[in-house]
Every structure is written in structure tokens, then in C-alpha cells.
Motif scaffolding. Structure first.
Motif, short mmCIF file in Angstrom:
data_model
loop_
_atom_site.label_atom_id
_atom_site.label_comp_id
_atom_site.label_asym_id
_atom_site.label_seq_id
_atom_site.Cartn_x
_atom_site.Cartn_y
_atom_site.Cartn_z
N ARG A 27 8.31 -29.78 0.77
CA ARG A 27 8.69 -28.69 1.66
C ARG A 27 8.46 -27.33 0.98
N GLN A 53 4.91 -26.52 1.22
CA GLN A 53 4.57 -26.13 2.59
C GLN A 53 5.02 -24.70 2.86
N ASN A 54 6.22 -24.39 2.46
CA ASN A 54 6.75 -23.04 2.67
C ASN A 54 5.90 -21.98 1.98
N LYS A 82 2.79 -22.15 1.70
CA LYS A 82 1.46 -22.21 2.29
C LYS A 82 0.41 -22.82 1.34
N ARG A 117 -0.21 -28.28 4.02
CA ARG A 117 0.47 -28.60 5.27
C ARG A 117 0.38 -30.11 5.46
N VAL A 158 -1.86 -35.08 3.84
CA VAL A 158 -1.55 -33.77 3.26
C VAL A 158 -2.84 -32.97 3.19
#
Lengths: 241, 241
Positions: A213, A216-217, A219, A222, A228
DNA sequence: TCACTAATCTGACTTAAGTCAAGGGAAATT
DNA sequence: AATTTCCCTTGACTTAAGTCAGATTAGTGA
């Protein structure tokens, strides 16, 4: 032990089908045709289903394996029942070969992460072959040396890297393995259970989720189901250092 | 590089003095006299002072070492400059032998923890010998296998054990090594720096101090200067699991 | 397709252990 | 012997990550 053994003639046919695969294993890649035949003559082909155990830590040692298809987690279990995954075996590599030379039982357990096709090579027969063919022992030394380097690197990472960085390094390695580093958006298919990946990285599922996470946060990547996609490979490489 | 080389005739005398030691190294323990002579003929005896480096991570590989006297820390340094000690070499064992078979440079650094006497064995000459004497490569396979097992165990401990438990295990191992497990109060002399022990156990000096204090508070051990006396060996063994 | 089970994610909370700073003791140097 | 440097211990504080519980999602078998 739940492996299904094929009947003898069918087994020889199957085995002949895989000679090219066997010759493709680095351990045997430079064997003469004669010696390759010797190796094949002591091999046994075995199927295992997902979740099957090939052997358990502490079992009396009978021989080593070469994985042809599937994947296998190699792990230790401590006195509290906690698992530490030390290796995830990929096709065309050998495992459980340490007790050929040291000890009398399996020092780890091995469980199939998916259906597997493996070659089993009995200890005594193989040691005879080794004594006749110097080239195999030199090849094994090379394989052991690679593995020592890898384990040393694992220890360094466990001691000095945080989980996010260990995950970044793992993803980079998977991308390189699949040779899709140069496409616009490299990707990794997460085929093994998250709990196994977590254990392999020296953490627990919850922490691995949080690490994903975080990436992902930021960037960096994703996630789309089990895939992935890497959005910022450069950043990921920096995180992997 | 600050090793002091002895002049040639003096060096041969010194080397002959150590033939028995060399024959006592497991790697060479079963060599015929002829082959042992071959090995000795390519050996170089070297002295290093405390704090000297034998080689640095990334140096071009020239050969491996056998430690005769002293002790050596083998470590990796990460991008932040943090050290991870992966091995503490004791006398009569070889180290830096991985790149004989894999890679072209030293994957780790090696620094003397005290004055050292070592034997240096050049790569190319040794590889020639190996190809003539099968027994050495089988012995090396055995040595590599032992080391693989040890590293796997280290990884397990880093992943699943707390520092106190890792310390307990370390102390048990030192007691067994010194073979003083059966005296009324087994003891361990702490000859290497606490910072090195801490790094080897995957932690920092402060945390190691606290772990020792915890064991003292629990009456498991008492410390007297650089000596640790074990008061409750049974308890220590339980903590080591 | 549905029900059930297993795997995974998420939030709240706790804890082991790392960082920083200071002080004392031991070892090395002058 | 005195001084300096290094090593180690200790306390205060912070943080990464583990534990626990519940919710959500994915996989399996009938």
C-alpha cells in the motif's frame, strides 16, 4: 507421501520427454551424452499436487530433487511453529542437495505451491556418479557458491533493510527474472501466496500488505488483482538499495 | 595492503612448521602426502595486524585464505555504510572461497579482529589442483554444505527469534566450541568487540548490552570483566530454542 | 450458482528494538 | 604515569513492525 508414480514404461517415456529439460539444468548442462544417460538412469519422475509435501524437516535423507514444473517453498519451522521460508524453488533448479554432503536428514521442509513435476535423484546412486564424473562436482560447487552468496545477501537485507526496501528488492529481482524490465510498464504476476512471500521477506502478511500500500500511495506501483504494474522503476530501484 | 611478507627461505621454514596445521584443516585432512605437498607448494604465509583488512568487498578476486591464528570478521557494508557481520572466522578454517566458483570479486570484506597468521592460496593454481584431485572438491562440497546450513539457520533466527534468544544461542554455541559445557559453571571469554558480536547477531551494541543485562537479572549468567559465567545452563538452552 | 472456507486487507494497539546522548571504564598512546 | 581515545553501558525517546480482531475478497466444491 502422496506423490503419484507413473507405471514403468510410461515413466521411461515421460522421462525421455524431459531429457532436454534435464540437460538444460545448469548442473547437468555440460555433461557428455554418456554421463547424461547415466544420470537419467537413476532419475525418477514424480508428480505432486498443490499443497503436497515432498519431505519434512528431520526426515531421513533419501535424495535430492530437480523441479521441472511448478514451484516449491522450502522452509524451516521453529519450536513455536513459526515458518521461515528460506527459498522459493523455480523450475529447472535443484533443491534438497545439501545432505548429499552434510548430515543425514532433510534440514528443511518442502511443500508444493502448485502442482509440480519433479525428478528425484537418490543419494547413494548419485554419489557414485559424482565420484566418476568430476565435472558434476565442480558444477555443484558453482551452484553452492551462488546459493551461499544469495543467503549472505538475504542476511544482510534482514539486518539492515526495512520491509518496504526488501519488497522493492524482491520485485526488481522478479522483473529481471521474467526479463520484462524494458517494457514501458514492467509487471510482476503474484503467483505465490502473499503469506509465503511475506515469510520469505522475513515478515508477516499484514506488514507486507502495508508495504504494498505504501508503494501504491507513492505512485511507485499499482496493483490490479494478482498483477503488480511498476509505474516508477527508477524509484523502485532506489528503494531496493 | 599492509601484510608483511617473510623472505623466501624463512617463509618456507615457516610454512613447513605449519604443515601439520594445514593437514589439520578439514579441507585437506584426507589428502595424500603427495597432494598435500602440491597444496603447500602454492601456499603463501602472511601476517596481518589487528584491524588490517585482508580484502574489501568488490576487490578483484585473487584467492582464498586459511586462518591459522587469530580471528577475522567477514562482513558486508550497505549503501548507508552499515556493516552486517555474516561470519566470524576461527583458526583452521578457510574463508573467501566462494569466488573460486562464482564471480570475479570478493563479495564481502574481511578484517582482522586481532593479529593474524594466514595462508593465502591463489585461485588459478588452486583450481588446477582441484581438477587433478577429486577429493578436494568433494571436501569443499562438504564445507559449503555445512556453511549453507549455518546461514539458513541464521536467517531463521533473524526472522523468528528475539535478540535475547539469539544471544542465548550464540553463547551455547561458544560453550560447545570451547568444550567446557560440563564444568560446574561453564564460561565464555568475550574476546571479540561487543559491536562485532552485536552485528553478527543482527542488532546494535546498545541492544546487546540490554540483552546481557536481562540474562544477568534473570540469574542465567553473571559477567566478570570479559568473562561470562553461565549460572543456569538449562535455562540458557531453553532461551536458545 | 451458491455456500462455505481460506486468503488478504485494514485499523487499533502493543512491543521489541533502534536512535541519540551522556557518562564511566578500559585500552592505547604519549 | 598522565592523557587521549575507544568501548561499553545506561536512560530517554521514537519508530518499525508484530499481534489481534474484524471486514472484505477470492477460491473451492457441491
Amino acid at each position: 507421501m502422496t506423490e503419484s508414480s507413473l507405471c514403468v514404461s510410461k515413466l521411461m517415456d515421460e522421462l525421455n520427454k524431459h531429457i532436454e529439460s534435464i540437460a538444460g539444468v545448469p548442473l547437468f548442462s555440460e555433461l557428455s551424452a554418456d554421463h547424461l544417460r547415466d544420470v537419467v538412469s537413476i532419475c525418477k519422475l514424480k508428480n505432486f499436487s498443490k499443497h503436497d509435501f515432498l519431505f519434512n524437516e528431520g526426515d531421513f535423507y533419501l535424495g535430492f530433487y530437480i523441479l521441472l514444473e511448478g514451484s516449491v517453498k522450502v522452509f524451516k519451522t521453529n519450536s513455536d511453529g513459526d515458518e521461515t521460508v528460506v527459498h522459493i524453488v523455480k523450475p529447472l533448479t535443484e533443491f534438497a542437495d545439501i545432505p548429499l554432503f552434510e548430515g543425514i536428514d532433510y534440514p528443511v521442509s518442502a511443500q508444493c505451491l502448485e502442482d509440480c513435476l519433479v525428478i528425484f535423484i537418490p543419494k547413494e546412486e548419485f554419489l557414485k556418479l559424482i565420484k566418476e564424473d568430476h565435472e558434476i562436482s565442480l558444477k555443484m560447487l558453482s551452484g553452492f557458491a551462488k546459493r551461499l552468496k544469495s543467503l549472505i545477501s538475504q542476511i544482510e537485507d534482514l539486518s539492515t533493510k526495512e520491509v518496504v526496501n526488501r519488497l522493492a528488492k524482491y520485485l526488481i529481482k522478479e522483473i529481471k527474472l521474467k526479463e520484462n524490465e524494458n517494457i514501458p510498464e514492467p509487471f510482476v504476476k503474484l503467483t505465490i501466496p502473499r503469506s509465503t512471500t511475506a515469510s520469505y521477506l522475513g515478515t508477516v502478511t499484514e506488514t507486507l500488505s502495508r508495504a504494498f500500500r505504501k508503494l501504491q500511495n507513492e505512485k511507485v506501483l499499482r496493483m490490479h488483482g494478482k498483477v503488480v504494474f511498476i509505474q516508477d522503476l527508477k524509484k523502485l530501484k532506489e528503494l531496493a538499495k
